[in-house]
Scaffold this motif. Structure first.
Motif, PDB file in Angstrom:
ATOM      1  N   PHE A  66      10.589   0.395  -4.088  1.00 59.87           N
ATOM      2  CA  PHE A  66       9.783   0.033  -2.922  1.00 59.87           C
ATOM      3  C   PHE A  66       8.640   1.022  -2.709  1.00 59.87           C
ATOM      4  O   PHE A  66       7.546   0.637  -2.286  1.00 59.87           O
ATOM      5  N   PHE A  67       8.880   2.291  -3.028  1.00 66.28           N
ATOM      6  CA  PHE A  67       7.805   3.282  -2.940  1.00 66.28           C
ATOM      7  C   PHE A  67       6.711   2.976  -3.955  1.00 66.28           C
ATOM      8  O   PHE A  67       5.513   3.091  -3.655  1.00 66.28           O
ATOM      9  N   TYR A  68       7.116   2.559  -5.146  1.00 71.30           N
ATOM     10  CA  TYR A  68       6.153   2.234  -6.196  1.00 71.30           C
ATOM     11  C   TYR A  68       5.339   0.993  -5.831  1.00 71.30           C
ATOM     12  O   TYR A  68       4.119   0.951  -6.047  1.00 71.30           O
ATOM     13  N   ILE A  69       5.997  -0.023  -5.257  1.00 70.34           N
ATOM     14  CA  ILE A  69       5.278  -1.219  -4.811  1.00 70.34           C
ATOM     15  C   ILE A  69       4.254  -0.858  -3.742  1.00 70.34           C
ATOM     16  O   ILE A  69       3.111  -1.355  -3.743  1.00 70.34           O
ATOM     17  N   GLY A  70       4.638   0.016  -2.817  1.00 73.40           N
ATOM     18  CA  GLY A  70       3.698   0.446  -1.785  1.00 73.40           C
ATOM     19  C   GLY A  70       2.487   1.151  -2.371  1.00 73.40           C
ATOM     20  O   GLY A  70       1.356   0.947  -1.910  1.00 73.40           O
ATOM     21  N   GLN A  71       2.714   1.969  -3.413  1.00 76.75           N
ATOM     22  CA  GLN A  71       1.589   2.630  -4.079  1.00 76.75           C
ATOM     23  C   GLN A  71       0.639   1.615  -4.720  1.00 76.75           C
ATOM     24  O   GLN A  71      -0.580   1.729  -4.612  1.00 76.75           O
ATOM     25  N   LEU A  72       1.226   0.623  -5.388  1.00 71.66           N
ATOM     26  CA  LEU A  72       0.401  -0.377  -6.069  1.00 71.66           C
ATOM     27  C   LEU A  72      -0.431  -1.183  -5.081  1.00 71.66           C
ATOM     28  O   LEU A  72      -1.581  -1.532  -5.364  1.00 71.66           O
ATOM     29  N   LEU A  73       0.149  -1.516  -3.940  1.00 74.41           N
ATOM     30  CA  LEU A  73      -0.590  -2.275  -2.937  1.00 74.41           C
ATOM     31  C   LEU A  73      -1.796  -1.489  -2.404  1.00 74.41           C
ATOM     32  O   LEU A  73      -2.775  -2.083  -1.944  1.00 74.41           O
ATOM     33  N   LYS A  74      -1.730  -0.168  -2.497  1.00 75.95           N
ATOM     34  CA  LYS A  74      -2.848   0.677  -2.094  1.00 75.95           C
ATOM     35  C   LYS A  74      -3.826   0.906  -3.246  1.00 75.95           C
ATOM     36  O   LYS A  74      -4.834   1.609  -3.078  1.00 75.95           O
ATOM     37  N   GLY A  75      -3.528   0.345  -4.423  1.00 79.66           N
ATOM     38  CA  GLY A  75      -4.378   0.557  -5.588  1.00 79.66           C
ATOM     39  C   GLY A  75      -4.121   1.864  -6.307  1.00 79.66           C
ATOM     40  O   GLY A  75      -4.957   2.309  -7.110  1.00 79.66           O
ATOM     41  N   ASP A  76      -2.974   2.475  -6.044  1.00 80.57           N
ATOM     42  CA  ASP A  76      -2.627   3.761  -6.645  1.00 80.57           C
ATOM     43  C   ASP A  76      -1.640   3.535  -7.784  1.00 80.57           C
ATOM     44  O   ASP A  76      -0.514   3.091  -7.564  1.00 80.57           O
ATOM     45  N   LEU A  77      -2.061   3.847  -9.007  1.00 75.51           N
ATOM     46  CA  LEU A  77      -1.178   3.705 -10.168  1.00 75.51           C
ATOM     47  C   LEU A  77      -0.320   4.940 -10.409  1.00 75.51           C
ATOM     48  O   LEU A  77       0.455   4.968 -11.363  1.00 75.51           O
TER      49      LEU A  77
END
Length: 313
Positions: A66-77
């Motif tokens: 879920f932390f990784y999904i949140g990063q992706l939604l912000k455009g952070d790889l």
């Protein structure tokens, strides 16, 4: 038409969500402690524990997901551990060689495959048709990295016509960089041309025997116009499909070829990241490649509407 495009976009979102999940799980369930691999054999247990905490690897896999999904939604790889820089910046630095290698290779493949495939279908059963089919089967069975090594040995080492490896210096001109990409592009283009050639020939054979082709000939239409306008236009959909798939495969399949020729592309970056267990880089590269794959398929679907308006219905 709008509904068709929206359906395709919704399908792209679903596919990318599945890709994100699969990539995350595969990377996380790989045997071995990534923190221990990153720090090396001389690391103390406390160092490994501290790194696991800093990377969030001590959390449950669901929390990490879920932390990784949140990063992706912000455009952070993510942030590369070994390169000490954002993954997106690392990929952008390596994108140019891979992009031009893919375009150059696809151009070579199309220049070889399309004319030969069209002419082989037009002269069905002739010597050229049989020879082209044989050569296509031979090219499809040759690994691109092996062909690259052969080309390197002949044209770079013996004849010294092309550089053995590299991408030119930091200030190299565009033509100099393309000069360095010639051998790897030829290796990938020759192998990729086999599939395009066979699909072009098969698609042209399907339409050359149709009634409207015989009608055009009966009306006295010039044979070149019959083949290139009437037949080729109606055979373009499967040809465009295989060209699009070939482009996507070239993007993801240039890893070994880039390593063989020492190109500082995305493929070389992925190989280094796998050896170092640099999770953020591995995940970011796989997601970008998968995203390009999906976008290319979407672009091909849009081209269908231009080639054959009946597709929208």
């Amino acid at each position: 038409m709008i509904r068709y495009i929206l359906q395709r976009i919704a399908g792209m979102i679903v596919v990318m969500f599945i890709v994100v999940t699969v990539v995350f799980v595969i990377v996380r369930v790989t045997p071995g402690d990534p923190a221990a691999v990153m720090l090396g054999p001389d690391a103390t247990p406390q160092d490994i524990t501290d790194l696991r905490t800093r990377l969030g690897l001590d959390q449950s896999i669901f929390v990490q997901y879920f932390f990784y999904i949140g990063q992706l939604l912000k455009g952070d790889l993510g942030h590369s551990i070994f390169l000490n820089m954002p993954v997106s910046a690392a990929l952008m630095e390596r994108a140019e060689p891979t992009f031009f290698l893919t375009v150059f290779s696809l151009l070579i493949a199309c220049v070889i495959a399309l004319p030969i495939g069209i002419y082989a279908a037009y002269r069905r059963g002739s010597f050229i048709d049989q020879a082209s089919t044989l050569l296509a089967m031979l090219a499809a069975s040759i690994p691109s990295f092996w062909l690259g090594l052969i080309l390197m040995q002949v044209f770079a080492v013996r004849q010294q016509w092309f550089p053995v490896s590299g991408y030119g210096g930091p200030d190299a001109a565009f033509l100099d960089r393309m000069y360095h990409l010639t051998l790897p592009a030829v290796a990938l283009g020759l192998v990729s041309s086999a599939l395009i050639l066979r699909f072009t020939r098969a698609s042209m054979l399907d339409v050359l025997g149709d009634d409207y082709i015989r009608t055009a000939r009966a009306k006295g239409v010039v044979e070149r116009r019959v083949v290139l306008k009437h037949a080729l236009k109606n055979a373009l959909i499967p040809i465009l499909t295989v060209i699009g798939l070939t482009a996507a495969v070239l993007i993801s399949g240039a890893v070994v070829t880039e390593t063989v020729f020492g190109l500082p592309g995305v493929g070389n970056l992925v190989v280094s990241a796998v050896l170092r267990r640099d999770y953020p880089v591995i995940q970011g590269a796989l997601l970008v490649i998968a995203g390009l794959y999906v976008l290319i398929n979407f672009a091909i679907d849009m081209l269908y509407l231009l080639v054959d308006p009946r597709v929208r219905y």
